[in-house]
Design an enzyme around this catalytic site. Sequence first.
Site, short mmCIF file in Angstrom:
data_model
loop_
_atom_site.label_atom_id
_atom_site.label_comp_id
_atom_site.label_asym_id
_atom_site.label_seq_id
_atom_site.Cartn_x
_atom_site.Cartn_y
_atom_site.Cartn_z
N ASP A 157 -2.63 -1.59 5.91
CA ASP A 157 -2.75 -1.61 4.46
C ASP A 157 -4.23 -1.61 4.12
OD1 ASP A 157 -2.40 -2.68 1.61
OD2 ASP A 157 -0.33 -2.81 2.32
N HIS A 199 -4.37 -5.46 -2.43
CA HIS A 199 -2.98 -5.16 -2.05
C HIS A 199 -2.63 -5.74 -0.68
CE1 HIS A 199 0.46 -2.53 -0.82
NE2 HIS A 199 0.74 -2.53 -2.11
N SER A 354 6.43 -2.25 -2.12
CA SER A 354 5.36 -2.85 -1.31
C SER A 354 5.57 -4.35 -1.13
CB SER A 354 4.00 -2.65 -1.99
OG SER A 354 3.45 -1.40 -1.71
#
Length: 527
Positions: A157, A199, A354
């Site tokens: 990620d 994120h 996600s």
Amino acid sequence: MTEDSPHTDRRTFLEGVGAVGVAAAAIPGVSAATPGRTPGAKPNEALVGVTNTVDDAEEHVAQFVPDQARVVHSNETIGYVAVRFPEEAPDRAHEHFLDAIEKREGIKYAERNATHTTSLSPDDPRFGDQYAPQMVNAPAAWETTLGSSSVSVAVVDQGIQYDHPDLAANVSDADSYHGDDFADDDEDPYPDVPQDEYHGTHVGGIAAAATDNGSGVAGVSESSLLSGRALSEDGTGSTSDISDAIVWATDQGADVVNMSLGGGGYTETMKNAVSYAYDNGVLVVCAAGNAGKNSVDYPAAYSECVAVSALDPDGTFASYSNYGDDIELTAPGTNVLSTTTETRGSYERLSGTSMATPVVSGVAGLALARWDLSNAEVRAHLKETAVDVGLSEDEQGSGRVDADGAVSTDPSGDGSGDGTTEHISATVSDSLDGYWDEDCWSWAWQYDDPSKVVVDLSGPSDADFDLYVDEGEGSCPTTDDYDYRGYTADSQETVTITEPDTSTNLHVMVTPFSGSGEYDLTITEYQ
């Protein structure tokens, strides 16, 4: 290969029944990227797959590269070379190169470097603000185990803020920087711009923020976190960077690889990366995507990956979540509270598949802390213990992942707790004379309703053999028409099919891309 192909050798594959185990292996090797190779999307690059019979992949590809382009990177483990074109190069230059180089000896495939993007009662003071752990019955599971630092979850990620007060206790100490950075090609995966790059920290916190530590939120498991930074500050990443991170995480011994990202379509490079991970015992968990469509994004759509859809806080299906036949599990994904970079306030709510994906990864971490299971076994166990929440199968797959069920239910079904599954297996040995040769094998099903079948090919190290499989077709696959394929740069291939179609025999073709020699083909059918 047609029905009357003179090279087709049709046989019934039933002899030699017995227990067997085959593991694929490869020699790690990711070359350093050329200085100045930018993080994030790389639309001006092509990826060229090279067979293992080529001595020097970069040198071999370089001889076919036009003057305005150059070789900038390679990954020997999964056998590709990256070629960069100038930004001003027209699309027709890329397409001409892709078409031309695929015809060259030793080249398995050529494709664009596609772009992927993010698919967005303990004493932890903000546990009461969370709902995701409660929805998947994590508190009941925690009565048995909080998880184990011996179980590793790699987050491919954006970078994780590994010194976050609610993450620092659970980041892996196997690496000095708790991970690696493939986007910037350095060792430190720490977010470059924490205000924009949050994120990965959020995803990592859902899976494994410290639980019962008097701080912040509770992660689903107490697994060790590894950060494979493959996405840039804007949440985009190239196929090559993500694939390199998957290979690296596998070689680091990760038990689970979490990919809360998608897009870019099918690519051979990414397929080879997830195959490498799965063949080496890694559970690969991926986000289905956020377009609200009846089609699951890649990499979730690869057969090696567990595709995860998302639920709203009331347990209904999230309108943004992709759905379809590839969905295996669902989990809470809307307004999920988790860690974020301290620059952004340390905690925030985000929504998307996600967020649902690391819930599943965290539950997998709990199950692996409780039971000794292979990646295929824990995948099946999570599905078998999932809760039917009344959605269609293409929305929920086997159901909502359930932490208490995964921890409290003995996966062996006989009280032994060793995770064994009834199976029947057979191996056949044969040989191929050259690229013109091929063998087709037929497998008659042994169980009325098998949970899965695994096809393993082990061929010569100095050749490149490939594997093609059809289910429910009643005839042999061809190199142009098949359901599943093992197509890596060597002769070690594995195809796994869950809940296979047993209406006809399974048909398997072995064919050499280059070279010749003897091979072993093993088929294992699980009850």
